[in-house]
Design a protein around this motif. Sequence first.
Motif, mmCIF file in Angstrom:
data_model
loop_
_atom_site.group_PDB
_atom_site.id
_atom_site.type_symbol
_atom_site.label_atom_id
_atom_site.label_comp_id
_atom_site.label_asym_id
_atom_site.label_seq_id
_atom_site.Cartn_x
_atom_site.Cartn_y
_atom_site.Cartn_z
ATOM 1 N N GLY A 1 33.681 29.400 50.560
ATOM 2 C CA GLY A 1 32.622 28.997 49.645
ATOM 3 C C GLY A 1 31.846 30.101 48.985
ATOM 4 O O GLY A 1 30.710 29.888 48.538
ATOM 5 N N VAL A 2 32.421 31.308 48.887
ATOM 6 C CA VAL A 2 31.700 32.371 48.183
ATOM 7 C C VAL A 2 31.546 32.009 46.712
ATOM 8 O O VAL A 2 32.340 31.248 46.149
ATOM 9 C CB VAL A 2 32.402 33.737 48.339
ATOM 10 C CG1 VAL A 2 32.467 34.155 49.793
ATOM 11 C CG2 VAL A 2 33.781 33.723 47.695
ATOM 12 N N ALA A 3 30.530 32.594 46.082
ATOM 13 C CA ALA A 3 30.268 32.345 44.666
ATOM 14 C C ALA A 3 30.827 33.443 43.775
ATOM 15 O O ALA A 3 31.079 33.229 42.591
ATOM 16 C CB ALA A 3 28.763 32.224 44.425
ATOM 17 N N VAL A 4 31.018 34.644 44.364
ATOM 18 C CA VAL A 4 31.457 35.815 43.600
ATOM 19 C C VAL A 4 32.462 36.588 44.442
ATOM 20 O O VAL A 4 32.234 36.805 45.636
ATOM 21 C CB VAL A 4 30.267 36.744 43.249
ATOM 22 C CG1 VAL A 4 30.730 37.935 42.423
ATOM 23 C CG2 VAL A 4 29.170 35.973 42.513
ATOM 24 N N VAL A 5 33.581 37.007 43.824
ATOM 25 C CA VAL A 5 34.500 37.928 44.495
ATOM 26 C C VAL A 5 34.413 39.278 43.804
ATOM 27 O O VAL A 5 34.200 39.362 42.597
ATOM 28 C CB VAL A 5 35.957 37.416 44.520
ATOM 29 C CG1 VAL A 5 36.066 36.200 45.416
ATOM 30 C CG2 VAL A 5 36.480 37.121 43.128
ATOM 31 N N GLN A 6 34.597 40.338 44.589
ATOM 32 C CA GLN A 6 34.374 41.696 44.100
ATOM 33 C C GLN A 6 35.564 42.611 44.405
ATOM 34 O O GLN A 6 35.415 43.628 45.076
ATOM 35 C CB GLN A 6 33.111 42.258 44.760
ATOM 36 C CG GLN A 6 31.856 41.460 44.484
ATOM 37 C CD GLN A 6 30.716 41.906 45.388
ATOM 38 O OE1 GLN A 6 30.754 41.695 46.597
ATOM 39 N NE2 GLN A 6 29.712 42.526 44.795
ATOM 40 N N PRO A 7 36.735 42.289 43.904
ATOM 41 C CA PRO A 7 37.877 43.175 44.140
ATOM 42 C C PRO A 7 37.658 44.520 43.463
ATOM 43 O O PRO A 7 36.997 44.606 42.415
ATOM 44 C CB PRO A 7 39.049 42.421 43.515
ATOM 45 C CG PRO A 7 38.410 41.572 42.453
ATOM 46 C CD PRO A 7 37.073 41.176 43.008
ATOM 47 N N ASP A 8 38.212 45.558 44.069
ATOM 48 C CA ASP A 8 38.090 46.914 43.535
ATOM 49 C C ASP A 8 39.410 47.283 42.871
ATOM 50 O O ASP A 8 40.462 47.225 43.500
ATOM 51 C CB ASP A 8 37.760 47.876 44.678
ATOM 52 C CG ASP A 8 37.383 49.256 44.191
ATOM 53 O OD1 ASP A 8 38.192 49.854 43.439
ATOM 54 O OD2 ASP A 8 36.316 49.763 44.579
ATOM 55 N N LEU A 9 39.358 47.682 41.609
ATOM 56 C CA LEU A 9 40.572 48.015 40.856
ATOM 57 C C LEU A 9 41.293 49.220 41.424
ATOM 58 O O LEU A 9 42.473 49.430 41.136
ATOM 59 C CB LEU A 9 40.226 48.261 39.384
ATOM 60 C CG LEU A 9 40.177 47.064 38.436
ATOM 61 C CD1 LEU A 9 41.552 46.507 38.148
ATOM 62 C CD2 LEU A 9 39.227 45.977 38.900
ATOM 63 N N SER A 10 40.617 50.045 42.243
ATOM 64 C CA SER A 10 41.261 51.195 42.868
ATOM 65 C C SER A 10 41.656 50.930 44.310
ATOM 66 O O SER A 10 42.201 51.809 44.968
ATOM 67 C CB SER A 10 40.348 52.429 42.799
ATOM 68 O OG SER A 10 40.380 52.993 41.500
ATOM 69 N N HIS A 11 41.392 49.741 44.813
ATOM 70 C CA HIS A 11 41.742 49.402 46.194
ATOM 71 C C HIS A 11 42.707 48.224 46.282
ATOM 72 O O HIS A 11 43.570 48.205 47.149
ATOM 73 C CB HIS A 11 40.495 49.064 47.009
ATOM 74 C CG HIS A 11 39.515 50.180 47.146
ATOM 75 N ND1 HIS A 11 39.877 51.514 47.071
ATOM 76 C CD2 HIS A 11 38.174 50.178 47.355
ATOM 77 C CE1 HIS A 11 38.808 52.268 47.228
ATOM 78 N NE2 HIS A 11 37.759 51.493 47.401
ATOM 79 N N ALA A 12 42.516 47.237 45.425
ATOM 80 C CA ALA A 12 43.232 45.966 45.564
ATOM 81 C C ALA A 12 44.453 45.886 44.653
ATOM 82 O O ALA A 12 44.625 44.934 43.891
ATOM 83 C CB ALA A 12 42.284 44.805 45.294
ATOM 84 N N GLY A 13 45.306 46.912 44.712
ATOM 85 C CA GLY A 13 46.575 46.823 43.997
ATOM 86 C C GLY A 13 46.524 47.031 42.503
ATOM 87 O O GLY A 13 47.515 46.784 41.812
#
Length: 382
Positions: free
Chosen positions: A251-263
Amino acid sequence: MRITRVETFAVPPRWLFCRIETDSGLVGWGEPVVEGRAATVRTAVRELAGQFLIGADPLRIEDHWQQMTKGSFYRGGPVLSSAVAGLDQALWDIAGKAYGAPVHQLMGGPVRERARAYCWVGGDEPSDVREQVAAQVAAGFTAVKMNASGRTDRLPTTAALDAVAARAAAAREALGPDGDFAVDFHGRFSVAGAIRALAALEPYAPMFAEEPVLPEYTHLLGRVTEATTVPVATGERLYSRTDVLPALQAGVAVVQPDLSHAGGLSEVRRIASLAETWDVAVAPHCPLGPLALAASLQLAFCTPNFLIQEQSIGIHYNTGAELLDYVVDREVFRFHDGHLLRPTGPGLGVTVDERAVREADSRTADWHNPVWRHPDGSFAEW
């Protein structure tokens, strides 16, 4: 067109760049790094490049991504995902230059003309929040982010909760009702402690509360989201769609993937699409360098559910160098009323100052994050 060389450059304050060269003369740049483990990622980049990229067609980006992520029996994790991320950024940079278009044009075209950004205030041990927020408001920003606390117990005391609330009150006062502040918990609280801290924050309506619990406790995150009206964000230490899915289910409202970490762009684009199916916004994590930010912006401009962009200009980690020190065209990163305008240059949209990068390579010792301890001598989350 074939890839002829892959180089890496460790530069201050704590970044790692990669450069992919082709026999046509086109060059692509990326930023593969785990802060505090740059040397380890550098080795992974060298291994992946030698095994999968040298001699290959750089425009087969998806095929390269599949091989680099799945071509060995042991997969995933921050080091390998970050190595792939920087190489993927560089391949997209080459593709954009080959086709004469920004990456976001290759991914479907722009959905906005400017991207809202926020600044960090307060440092690791937040203090003087009111003055720092006021300074950012005066500079034209409409949003900031700060840590909820410094070193703290997993179950915060009443005094610690009062301090969390006081900083939030100071930020809200400086921003007024039209501004936004986000609060980063940095995984410093337990689930029960995070719920108590979020209750203290609710009267001040933060934009979101980030990483209220450690990523290894994502399976418990639903208890947090159900207990608060504050939008919950997480994702900087999640490295794939499969890592992010439990957070969405929680149920999170925001995801924060990192362009230098997540592929890299390839995977974060898919993470953003997955988040959209859950009506969840994307706010890319990026306390890093110019190539990570450039890649993040390419994503922002072709992603309908983009919310806001983190960026590191002036952040407290930057000692010895700044983001703008490594680019020729600083105008790309000029803020306009707290926003960054859509880049129009090909590829990632920035021109790297290669001479500055080569001169800076390995100029300083590896950066490592602090290791904190509680007053009793036990380990404390940084």
